[in-house]
Scaffold this motif. Sequence first.
Motif, PDB file in Angstrom:
ATOM      1  N   ILE A   1      22.204 -21.987  88.026  1.00 14.88           N
ATOM      2  CA  ILE A   1      23.337 -21.131  87.671  1.00 14.88           C
ATOM      3  C   ILE A   1      23.250 -20.684  86.215  1.00 14.88           C
ATOM      4  N   PHE A   2      22.876 -21.577  85.323  1.00 18.10           N
ATOM      5  CA  PHE A   2      22.798 -21.217  83.911  1.00 18.10           C
ATOM      6  C   PHE A   2      21.536 -20.441  83.568  1.00 18.10           C
TER       7      PHE A   2
ATOM      8  N   ARG B   1      25.047 -35.146  90.170  1.00 19.02           N
ATOM      9  CA  ARG B   1      24.830 -34.509  91.465  1.00 19.02           C
ATOM     10  C   ARG B   1      24.654 -33.003  91.284  1.00 19.02           C
ATOM     11  N   PHE B   2      23.790 -32.438  92.082  1.00 19.58           N
ATOM     12  CA  PHE B   2      23.526 -31.001  92.086  1.00 19.58           C
ATOM     13  C   PHE B   2      23.037 -30.487  90.722  1.00 19.58           C
ATOM     14  N   ARG B   3      22.289 -31.313  90.031  1.00 18.90           N
ATOM     15  CA  ARG B   3      21.781 -30.938  88.711  1.00 18.90           C
ATOM     16  C   ARG B   3      20.928 -29.674  88.778  1.00 18.90           C
ATOM     17  N   ASN B   4      20.071 -29.561  89.784  1.00 19.00           N
ATOM     18  CA  ASN B   4      19.215 -28.385  89.907  1.00 19.00           C
ATOM     19  C   ASN B   4      20.020 -27.122  90.193  1.00 19.00           C
ATOM     20  N   VAL B   5      21.106 -27.256  90.922  1.00 16.49           N
ATOM     21  CA  VAL B   5      21.969 -26.095  91.194  1.00 16.49           C
ATOM     22  C   VAL B   5      22.612 -25.625  89.900  1.00 16.49           C
ATOM     23  N   TYR B   6      23.108 -26.543  89.091  1.00 14.89           N
ATOM     24  CA  TYR B   6      23.708 -26.173  87.817  1.00 14.89           C
ATOM     25  C   TYR B   6      22.684 -25.531  86.888  1.00 14.89           C
ATOM     26  N   ARG B   7      21.471 -26.062  86.883  1.00 17.57           N
ATOM     27  CA  ARG B   7      20.417 -25.466  86.067  1.00 17.57           C
ATOM     28  C   ARG B   7      20.125 -24.041  86.520  1.00 17.57           C
TER      29      ARG B   7
ATOM     30  N   ALA C   1      24.053 -32.237  79.048  1.00 17.94           N
ATOM     31  CA  ALA C   1      24.705 -32.545  80.319  1.00 17.94           C
ATOM     32  C   ALA C   1      23.755 -32.333  81.498  1.00 17.94           C
ATOM     33  N   LEU C   2      22.912 -31.305  81.421  1.00 18.51           N
ATOM     34  CA  LEU C   2      22.008 -31.017  82.540  1.00 18.51           C
ATOM     35  C   LEU C   2      20.764 -31.882  82.535  1.00 18.51           C
TER      36      LEU C   2
ATOM     37  N   LEU D   1      25.472 -28.200  77.050  1.00 19.07           N
ATOM     38  CA  LEU D   1      24.980 -27.917  78.402  1.00 19.07           C
ATOM     39  C   LEU D   1      23.605 -28.535  78.621  1.00 19.07           C
TER      40      LEU D   1
END
Length: 99
Positions: free
Chosen positions: A34-35, A26-32, A20-21, A17
């Motif tokens: 979320i985790f 796209r939307f890297r900050n959103v995924y960060r 990958a992050l 993770l």
Amino acid sequence: MFSFLNVPLGMIVSLMLALALNTHIRFRNVYRLIFFLPVLTMPVAISVVWKWIYNPDFGLLNQALREVGVGRIRWLNDPAYAMWALVFMSIWMGSGYGW
């Protein structure tokens, strides 16, 4: 067996993770977010519960103290009690982590 599986798999998933992050997706900050959100929500939930416990009007601690004849205490507004109330909450919050 639990630790034998949990520790290496947890480290592998966390490393994957993290790698990958750190790429340009796209939307890297959103995924960060979320985790990372579970790290933030626990202290917020604990703070809300302890704010209710320390409430001077209908808090759980003051209700218990009224039963034994002690008057209302303004735990978070009185400088004599505020530091001790926060220290107790902090110790309770960290006691499960074994620090």
